[in-house]
Write a protein that holds these residues in place. Structure first.
Motif, PDB file in Angstrom:
ATOM      1  N   HIS A 294     -28.868  26.245 -31.339  1.00 59.11           N
ATOM      2  CA  HIS A 294     -29.920  26.540 -30.553  1.00 59.11           C
ATOM      3  C   HIS A 294     -29.856  27.854 -29.627  1.00 59.11           C
ATOM      4  CE1 HIS A 294     -33.254  25.895 -27.595  1.00 59.11           C
ATOM      5  NE2 HIS A 294     -32.318  26.678 -26.329  1.00 59.11           N
TER       6      HIS A 294
ATOM      7  N   HIS B  78     -30.634  31.731 -30.920  1.00 59.74           N
ATOM      8  CA  HIS B  78     -32.441  31.766 -30.886  1.00 59.74           C
ATOM      9  C   HIS B  78     -33.036  32.885 -31.542  1.00 59.74           C
ATOM     10  CE1 HIS B  78     -32.435  29.303 -27.080  1.00 59.74           C
ATOM     11  NE2 HIS B  78     -33.215  30.203 -26.515  1.00 59.74           N
TER      12      HIS B  78
ATOM     13  N   ARG C 212     -28.682  28.760 -14.426  1.00 58.45           N
ATOM     14  CA  ARG C 212     -30.112  28.675 -14.452  1.00 58.45           C
ATOM     15  C   ARG C 212     -30.577  29.096 -12.527  1.00 58.45           C
ATOM     16  NH1 ARG C 212     -33.061  29.500 -19.102  1.00 58.45           N
ATOM     17  NH2 ARG C 212     -32.711  28.579 -21.308  1.00 58.45           N
TER      18      ARG C 212
ATOM     19  N   HIS D 192     -26.170  27.952 -23.008  1.00 56.33           N
ATOM     20  CA  HIS D 192     -27.310  27.913 -23.658  1.00 56.33           C
ATOM     21  C   HIS D 192     -26.149  29.186 -24.890  1.00 56.33           C
ATOM     22  CE1 HIS D 192     -30.616  26.599 -22.734  1.00 56.33           C
ATOM     23  NE2 HIS D 192     -31.198  27.347 -23.892  1.00 56.33           N
TER      24      HIS D 192
ATOM     25  N   GLU E 182     -33.712  20.155 -24.573  1.00 59.17           N
ATOM     26  CA  GLU E 182     -33.155  21.231 -23.815  1.00 59.17           C
ATOM     27  C   GLU E 182     -32.785  19.694 -22.585  1.00 59.17           C
ATOM     28  OE1 GLU E 182     -32.958  24.665 -23.572  1.00 59.17           O
ATOM     29  OE2 GLU E 182     -34.792  25.145 -24.653  1.00 59.17           O
TER      30      GLU E 182
ATOM     31  N   TYR F 123     -37.736  21.366 -23.259  1.00 59.05           N
ATOM     32  CA  TYR F 123     -36.833  21.195 -21.349  1.00 59.05           C
ATOM     33  C   TYR F 123     -36.883  19.702 -21.609  1.00 59.05           C
ATOM     34  CZ  TYR F 123     -36.005  25.890 -20.874  1.00 59.05           C
ATOM     35  OH  TYR F 123     -35.137  27.426 -20.997  1.00 59.05           O
TER      36      TYR F 123
HETATM   37 ZN   LIG Z   1     -33.272  26.712 -24.928  1.00 57.84          ZN
END
Ligand SMILES: [Zn+2]
Length: 480
Positions: free
Chosen positions: A135, A137, A203, A259, A412, A442
């Motif tokens: 994952h 980016h 988060r 992440h 995710e 997600y």
């Molecule tokens: Zn992500």
């Protein structure tokens, strides 16, 4: 006769490293010895019923390739290569494969292409090939049907380059085929874990007025409030499963739920701090093949501890590497008696909003004045709707090694699922992996839905937790 064929490469390997015997003479001895062992039913000469084959292939995107599916800045330079690394576990049943790819996401038809190519090379079935992305980016998102839809509106190669993708599939299949000719016995597995210092943070943060937000992103460390807010719900442990031949570690599989980005979107292709730590570990342990997987970390980033500078990337690399070393040092060996594979199929509800309905998505896809990223996202949504209409379910594959279970989650998935998996098997060592089939985006927990978690990258709706939990029970707590 998998046991007979598995015996051959071991002896061949020894002969070749020895180099005192000619190949033909070595081969002759190998064949005779194998026939002898087979004839007398002694296939435990090396004490192993299981063999492992490790493989790696380069899957670095070309310059000019799209990153993360929709980022406006395409690949400008290769900071370090992207790799696909994995192993095939061969035993009395059909082989099971795990491959971890330094890509952002692999979805729908592309996901099945990966599984089918590897299954063919490893002599197994699609469901027994566990493909996960790490994952990163500055790395591609591949979704076959989405790119076909984009081709129809003239947006060739705008999600991913299908020719490059086919080349990667060939490369990985060739790497798996080669690996299958040089297997190593697995007599034991090792279980280790270590607490990771200052990488993962949720988060989810609670503001001073009590409002809950999920807005601490991966580079929030420069923001004083986000840097000072507590870690929040994370799994602080890095776990390592090692495959041993006697006392020798052959392969190590590390998992940590975060992440994997320090910074991205600037066009610098990189395996980021997770890939860099894995490479450092590989240099330190040249004889043990290193694989890293991202745990369930939809809602976990390095946000609190990362300010998106190159120095931060180095610091995160160092911390993760230290945790890998500590986890390896803490490793306890147990004999591998039996490896079994289980899988559960299920479907998750699609996003509830109007803009996720096919007619509205088609409008965006065909609108040449709409934003490029929105059109790509619409194609990705339509791809998943096509999948739903052909009733192709999601899967939850699980490799059970007796003392440890490896479970591969879709998309995710939030860290809450990883914690639930451990609670289901408090007696055991459960390694959860995220980012398998990635179409769901997600996968929030019920709590996150209740707290109004929302994001463009979510394709599933309320009710997902109950369904996924049932699938977890199916593979983690099977009826005797
Ligand atoms: Zn992500």
């Amino acid at each position: 006769m998998p046991r007979l064929t598995a015996t051959v490469p071991l002896f061949r390997e020894k002969m070749m490293t020895d180099n005192k015997l000619s190949h033909s003479f070595g081969d002759l001895i190998t064949v005779c010895l194998s026939l002898f062992l087979f004839a007398f039913g002694i296939d435990h000469a090396n004490g192993a019923d299981y063999q492992i084959a490790t493989f790696a292939a380069d899957v670095t995107i070309p310059i000019g390739h799209r990153c993360m599916g929709i980022l406006p800045t395409k690949a400008k330079e290769i900071l370090d290569p992207l790799e696909a690394r994995g192993f095939v576990l061969i035993g009395p049943d059909q082989p099971v494969v795990l491959v971890a790819v330094d890509w952002c996401e692999i979805r729908n038809g592309a996901y099945d292409q990966w599984r089918d190519s590897i299954a063919k090379a490893a002599g197994t079935t699609r469901e027994r090939v566990m493909v996960c992305s790490l994952h990163q980016h500055d790395a591609p998102v591949c979704d076959q049907e989405a790119q076909l839809l984009l081709d129809d509106v003239g947006m060739h190669n705008e999600l991913y380059d299908r020719e490059f993708h086919s080349e990667c599939l060939k490369r990985i299949a060739a790497a798996v085929s080669d690996a299958m000719t040089e297997t190593t016995p697995v007599t034991h597995i090792g279980l280790g874990q270590a607490m990771v210092e200052k990488i993962a943070s949720s988060r989810r943060v609670v503001l001073e007025n009590g409002t809950i937000t999920y807005n601490r992103y991966s580079a929030s460390g420069g923001n004083e409030f986000h840097a000072n807010a507590p870690d929040g719900p994370v799994d602080p442990a890095l776990r390592t499963i090692t495959f041993f031949n006697g006392n020798h570690p052959v392969a190590m599989l590390h998992s940590y739920a975060v992440h994997p980005m320090s910074f991205y979107g600037r066009g610098g292709v990189s395996s980021d701090f997770v890939g860099l730590a894995r490479r450092r570990m590989q240099r330190e342990h040249p004889h043990a093949f290193q694989v890293y997987v991202s745990g369930c970390s939809g809602d976990v980033t390095a946000g609190k501890y990362n300010d998106a500078t190159p120095a931060s990337r180095q610091q995160l690399t160092q911390r993760l590497f230290m945790a890998m070393e500590a986890s390896w040092k803490n490793t306890k060996r147990v004999s591998l008696e039996r490896a079994t594979f289980r899988n559960s199929t299920y479907d998750l509800p699609f996003h509830e909003a109007d803009e996720f309905r096919a007619e509205n998505l088609n409008k965006v896809l065909k609108d040449s004045t709409a934003k490029e990223g929105d059109r790509i996202l619409a194609a990705m949504s339509l791809s998943s709707l096509q999948r739903k209409s052909r009733k192709q379910p999601l899967e939850l594959p699980c490799l059970d090694l007796g003392a440890a279970q490896i479970v591969l989650f879709p998309g995710e998935t939030f860290v809450g699922y990883q914690l639930m998996a451990q609670q289901m098997r408090p007696d055991s060592f459960v390694m959860s992996i995220g980012y398998g089939e990635c179409w769901p985006g997600y996968v929030p927990t019920k709590q996150a839905f209740d707290e109004k978690f929302n994001h463009d990258w979510r394709w599933v709706g309320r009710g997902s937790e109950k369904i996924l939990k049932q699938a977890m029970q199916d593979v983690l707590l099977p009826a005797e």
